[in-house]
Design a protein around this motif. Structure first.
Motif, PDB file in Angstrom:
ATOM      1  N   MET A 152      52.244  41.891  41.042  1.00 22.27           N
ATOM      2  CA  MET A 152      51.614  40.520  40.967  1.00 22.27           C
ATOM      3  C   MET A 152      50.522  40.386  42.221  1.00 22.27           C
ATOM      4  N   GLY A 153      50.925  40.988  43.331  1.00 25.77           N
ATOM      5  CA  GLY A 153      49.802  41.042  44.374  1.00 25.77           C
ATOM      6  C   GLY A 153      48.392  41.941  43.965  1.00 25.77           C
ATOM      7  N   LEU A 154      48.581  42.889  43.117  1.00 21.83           N
ATOM      8  CA  LEU A 154      47.723  43.700  42.881  1.00 21.83           C
ATOM      9  C   LEU A 154      47.010  42.981  41.767  1.00 21.83           C
ATOM     10  N   PHE A 155      47.586  42.082  40.988  1.00 21.49           N
ATOM     11  CA  PHE A 155      46.797  41.379  39.834  1.00 21.49           C
ATOM     12  C   PHE A 155      46.039  40.396  40.517  1.00 21.49           C
ATOM     13  N   ILE A 156      46.499  39.604  41.646  1.00 18.40           N
ATOM     14  CA  ILE A 156      45.953  38.621  42.278  1.00 18.40           C
ATOM     15  C   ILE A 156      44.956  39.219  43.098  1.00 18.40           C
ATOM     16  N   LEU A 157      44.761  40.474  43.739  1.00 15.38           N
ATOM     17  CA  LEU A 157      43.682  40.850  44.373  1.00 15.38           C
ATOM     18  C   LEU A 157      42.554  41.327  43.420  1.00 15.38           C
ATOM     19  N   ALA A 158      42.869  42.093  42.362  1.00 15.65           N
ATOM     20  CA  ALA A 158      41.890  42.265  41.247  1.00 15.65           C
ATOM     21  C   ALA A 158      41.270  41.025  40.818  1.00 15.65           C
ATOM     22  N   GLY A 159      42.106  40.015  40.432  1.00 17.82           N
ATOM     23  CA  GLY A 159      41.511  38.633  39.970  1.00 17.82           C
ATOM     24  C   GLY A 159      40.418  38.180  41.155  1.00 17.82           C
ATOM     25  N   MET A 160      40.981  38.137  42.177  1.00 19.32           N
ATOM     26  CA  MET A 160      40.065  37.649  43.189  1.00 19.32           C
ATOM     27  C   MET A 160      38.801  38.440  43.405  1.00 19.32           C
ATOM     28  N   LYS A 161      38.641  39.775  43.191  1.00 25.25           N
ATOM     29  CA  LYS A 161      37.628  40.677  43.183  1.00 25.25           C
ATOM     30  C   LYS A 161      36.536  40.302  42.117  1.00 25.25           C
ATOM     31  N   ILE A 162      37.262  40.144  41.044  1.00 26.49           N
ATOM     32  CA  ILE A 162      36.623  40.077  39.563  1.00 26.49           C
ATOM     33  C   ILE A 162      35.842  38.468  39.996  1.00 26.49           C
TER      34      ILE A 162
END
Length: 465
Positions: free
Chosen positions: A447-457
Motif C-alpha cells: 500500500m505504501g508503494l502504491f501511495i508513493l507511486a500515485g504521488m509521483k504520478i
C-alpha cells in the motif's frame, strides 16, 4: 636321611592322609567344588555383562580408573542403603521412580553390580536439543528486515492469530518448558514466568546461555509486549533447565525435572502441558515410567520427534504417553530432516522466534515445531481441562493436509481454530476479513508503494500541466 627316618615320615604321612579322609567322610572338612567355582565365575561374568550397558563397559575397558557418572536402575529404593554401605556416594536418587546416580570407577562398578537390587547400570545418558540450525539468521544482519512484530507466518499457518482474535490467548493455562533455561527477564517473556529451577547447576535461576529454551518458550508464550508474540501470549510457564549451556544434559537431570513437575502436581499446582524439545536415541525405563506417571496425573506431554531423518521418533517423543511432533515448512511440506512416528506436524523451518538477546531469529528443527503444539493446547486448556488422551484425540481430528511423501506424520499440520471448535463445540470461522489483511506488514508495504507511486504520478502530471 637314614632308613629309620624315612619309615617314620611314611608312617606320619599315612596317619595324616587317614585323618584327612576321615575328616572329609565325617563332614568335618569340605573339599572345594572346582566345577562349581568355575560355574560361579562364568555366572558372575554373565551377570556383569547383563547389568552393565556395553558403552559403559567400553569406557572402563579403556580406562578402569576413570571417574564416570553412572545411572543405576534399581528394583527398589531400599537398595540405595546397600550402595551407601559399600561406600558408594549417591549424587541423586529417584523420588517417584527407582534409580540412583553415582560417580565412580571400575572398582566401584564391580561393587554396584554385586548388589542384588541393581537392575542395570548405564552411563548417565546424554540428551540433546533437537534443532537443525537453531542459531538461524539474525534479522538485524539482513539487508531488508522482515516485519515480525506480533508473530509471523507460523502463527498464520496454524491459525493461532485467528484464535487470538477470538480471545483464545491461553489465559489461566500453564506449561512447564524443560530445556536449556529461559531468559525470563525479556519484556516479551517476563509477565508469564512463574518459577524455575536449574537442574544442571542445582539453583533456582534457570538462565539460558545457550539460547535454545528462550526461543522455544517465546513460540509458546511470547507476550507481544515488545516485538514478539507467541501462540498463547497470556499463558504462564515454568522454566526448568535440564540441559546445560552447551545444549546437552544428563538423563537423570531430565527425569529430575519431570519429578519436579510431579511434585508441583501433587502439591495441587496447575500444570497443563510439559513441552520437551530434546531427545535421546535410546529409551530409558525410568524416563518412560515418569512420563507415564505424569500422563496418569492428567499432564499432557509434547516432545520433538527429532531431526535425523529417521523413520521413528527419538525419546521421549517415542513413548506412548507422549505426543510426538514433526516439522513442516511454509508450504506445508514435512521437513526432510524431520523424524517419523509423529502424531502431528507444525511450523519448524525458518520459524521466527525470540532470542535470549531480545532479537528475532529464524530457526529450524522439530525443537521449534513442538512449542507450536504446546501453545495450541494451552489455547484450549484455558477454557477446558483436557486429559492427555483427549489431547491425542483432539489433535488427531484438528489438522490440515500436508505434503508427506515419506509418511512421517500420522495426521497433518495443527489448526488452532479446528482445535477450539472441536474441543468446545464452537463454530468459529477462520475467514479473514479485508481488515485482517490490511494489518499484514507486506500489505502495508505494498500500500505504501502504491501511495508513493500515485504521488509521483500526481506530481509528474502537475508538472506537465
Amino acid at each position: 636321611m637314614g632308613d629309620d627316618a624315612k619309615i617314620v615320615l611314611i608312617i606320619v604321612g599315612c596317619i595324616a592322609l587317614a585323618a584327612f579322609v576321615y575328616a572329609v567322610e565325617a563332614g568335618y572338612l569340605e573339599l572345594p567344588q572346582f566345577n562349581q567355582t568355575i560355574e560361579n565365575v562364568i555366572d558372575s561374568s554373565i551377570a556383569f555383562n547383563q547389568k552393565v550397558e556395553p558403552e559403559l563397559r567400553t569406557q572402563f575397558a579403556v580406562n578402569p580408573t576413570k571417574q564416570v557418572r553412572m545411572f543405576i536402575s534399581l528394583k527398589d529404593n531400599e537398595s540405595i542403603k546397600e550402595l551407601q554401605s559399600k561406600g558408594i556416594k549417591i549424587i541423586r536418587k529417584g523420588k517417584y521412580v527407582n534409580y540412583a546416580v553415582v560417580e565412580g570407577n571400575y572398582k566401584d562398578l564391580q561393587k554396584i553390580v554385586s548388589i542384588r537390587g541393581v537392575n542395570k547400570v548405564y552411563d548417565d545418558k546424554k540428551v540433546r536439543i533437537l534443532d537443525f540450525d537453531f542459531k538461524g539468521l539474525d534479522i538485524n544482519k539482513l539487508p531488508v528486515k522482515p516485519a515480525i512484530v506480533s508473530g509471523g507466518w507460523n502463527l498464520q499457518a496454524i491459525k493461532a492469530d485467528t484464535a487470538q482474535n477470538n480471545n483464545f490467548t491461553g489465559s489461566n493455562a500453564v506449561v512447564a518448558v524443560i530445556d536449556t533455561g529461559v531468559n525470563h527477564h525479556l519484556p516479551d517473556l517476563d509477565d508469564g514466568y512463574l518459577e524455575g529451577w536449574d537442574f544442571a547447576e542445582n539453583d533456582s535461576e534457570p538462565d539460558d546461555e545457550f539460547d535454545h529454551g528462550t526461543l522455544v518458550a517465546s513460540i509458546i508464550a511470547g507476550e507481544g509486549d515488545n516485538i514478539y508474540k507467541g501462540v498463547a501470549p497470556d499463558a504462564h510457564y515454568y522454566a526448568l533447565k535440564a540441559l546445560n549451556d552447551e545444549g546437552w544434559g544428563n538423563m537423570s537431570d531430565v527425569i529430575a525435572a519431570m519429578e519436579w513437575v510431579l511434585d508441583k502436581i501433587n502439591e495441587g499446582e496447575k500444570i497443563d502441558v510439559v513441552s520437551m524439545s530434546y531427545g535421546s536415541d535410546t529409551p530409558t525405563v525410568e524416563e518412560q515410567q515418569i512420563c507415564d506417571l505424569l500422563y496418569s496425573k492428567g499432564v499432557i506431554l509434547v516432545a520433538a520427534s527429532g531431526n535425523e531423518g529417521y523413520t521413528t521418533s527419538l525419546y521421549p517423543a517415542g513413548y506412548d504417553s507422549v505426543i510426538s511432533v514433526a516439522a513442516n515448512d511454509v508450504s506445508s511440506n514435512v521437513a526432510a530432516f524431520s523424524n517419523g512416528g509423529a502424531l502431528v506436524s507444525a511450523p519448524g523451518v525458518q520459524v521466527p522466534a525470540l532470542s535470549t538477546d531480545g532479537t528475532i531469529k529464524y530457526v529450524d528443527g522439530t525443537s521449534f515445531a513442538t512449542p507450536h503444539v504446546s501453545g495450541a493446547l494451552l489455547l484450549v486448556e484455558s477454557r477446558k481441562d483436557l486429559t492427555p488422551q483427549q489431547a491425542f484425540n483432539l489433535l488427531s481430528i484438528s489438522t490440515n493436509a500436508i505434503n508427506d511423501p515419506a509418511d512421517k506424520v500420522q495426521h497433518g499440520q495443527i489448526d488452532c481454530i479446528k482445535m477450539v471448535n472441536n474441543a468446545l463445540n464452537l463454530n468459529l470461522s477462520d475467514y479473514r476479513s479485508i481488515w485482517d489483511y490490511l494489518k499484514e506488514p507486506y500489505v502495508q508495504i505494498l500500500m505504501g508503494l502504491f501511495i508513493l507511486a500515485g504521488m509521483k504520478i500526481f506530481v509528474w502530471k502537475r508538472s506537465e500541466a
